[in-house]
Design an enzyme around this catalytic site. Structure first.
Site, PDB file in Angstrom:
ATOM      1  N   GLY A 111      31.918   0.545 118.585  1.00 30.15           N
ATOM      2  CA  GLY A 111      32.408   1.527 119.535  1.00 30.15           C
ATOM      3  C   GLY A 111      32.251   1.087 120.977  1.00 30.15           C
ATOM      4  CB  THR A 120      28.844   7.261 124.013  1.00 32.14           C
ATOM      5  OG1 THR A 120      28.952   8.687 123.921  1.00 32.14           O
ATOM      6  CG2 THR A 120      27.518   6.814 123.424  1.00 32.14           C
ATOM      7  CB  CYS A 138      34.713   6.876 122.895  1.00 33.66           C
ATOM      8  SG  CYS A 138      33.256   7.814 122.433  1.00 33.66           S
TER       9      CYS A 138
END
Length: 233
Positions: A92, A95, A193
């Site tokens: 990912g 965040t 993200c």
């Protein structure tokens, strides 16, 4: 033999680096047991599973496939926000973690459950979706993205739970970040993200009032245990 016993731990508010180090230690111990079992099938040892809940002081984390430019603050601005920044080894992009957010770190040997990383992610998402349903918040999935979303089928789509995991030899670490009473202003300092055209939300924002985070943890823990058929210890 599959071991569905899972040790649950709530670490409370813990510095991100400390929690990452503790995760890495448990993860390495589990992987080492699996390596031993492969070379000593006559003396197979049982792997341990853990489900860890934690909250972190303000911190931004960048996954291995992420882009550093998605952090919109320099070092001085980070310090002003009393936030830290780490490049980490999960999947990912970038965040945020902070107080009022349930961060879940399942360190599971998936060979005790099922060896399917996509099913693993979908199952974690489902636990959050069911928890939100307990509060009459309708949530679901956004095709092509991980995590849990509200109004994913229209222009009001907003993410309430982000996910990023690491898996090696079917042992997992890292996990999910579920916004309960999180300060959403901190998300304005990143491209969450890596998605620059979608909003981020929290239970507090959706319900119009602060939520009892201890109660949310209890409900979430129940749904995770039920969906994975865990024997939670």
């Amino acid at each position: 033999m599959k071991n569905k016993k899972v040790i649950f731990e709530d670490w409370g508010l813990v510095d991100y680096q400390e929690a990452w180090d503790r995760q890495e230690q448990v993860f390495a111990e589990t992987v080492a047991i699996k390596s031993y079992n492969r070379s000593h099938p006559e003396d197979e040892k049982t792997t341990t599973n853990r489900l860890i809940f934690v909250e972190h002081p303000h911190v931004y984390t960048l996954g291995k496939s992420g882009h550093a430019e998605n952090l919109l603050l320099n070092k001085e601005q980070l310090a002003q926000k009393q936030a830290t920044y780490y490049k980490i080894n999960r999947g990912g992009d970038i965040t945020y973690h902070g107080p009022g957010q349930i961060v879940g770190y399942p360190i599971l040997d998936l060979e005790n459950f099922f060896t399917d990383i996509h099913l693993y992610l979908r199952t974690l998402e489902e636990a959050v979706i069911r928890t939100l349903a307990d509060y009459d918040i309708v949530a679901g999935r956004y095709p092509g993205y991980t995590g849990v979303w509200l109004d994913a089928d229209n222009e009001k789509a907003r993410k309430i739970c982000a996910m990023g995991v690491r898996c090696s030899r079917w042992v997992t670490m890292h996990g999910f970040a579920f916004n309960v009473n999180a300060d959403l202003d901190y998300f304005k300092n990143i491209v969450p993200c890596g998605i620059d055209d979608k909003d981020v939300t929290s239970m507090q924002r959706e319900l119009g009032d602060r939520v009892d985070i201890a109660e949310v943890k209890t409900r979430l823990k129940h749904h995770i245990a039920a969906l994975f058929e865990m024997d939670l210890q």
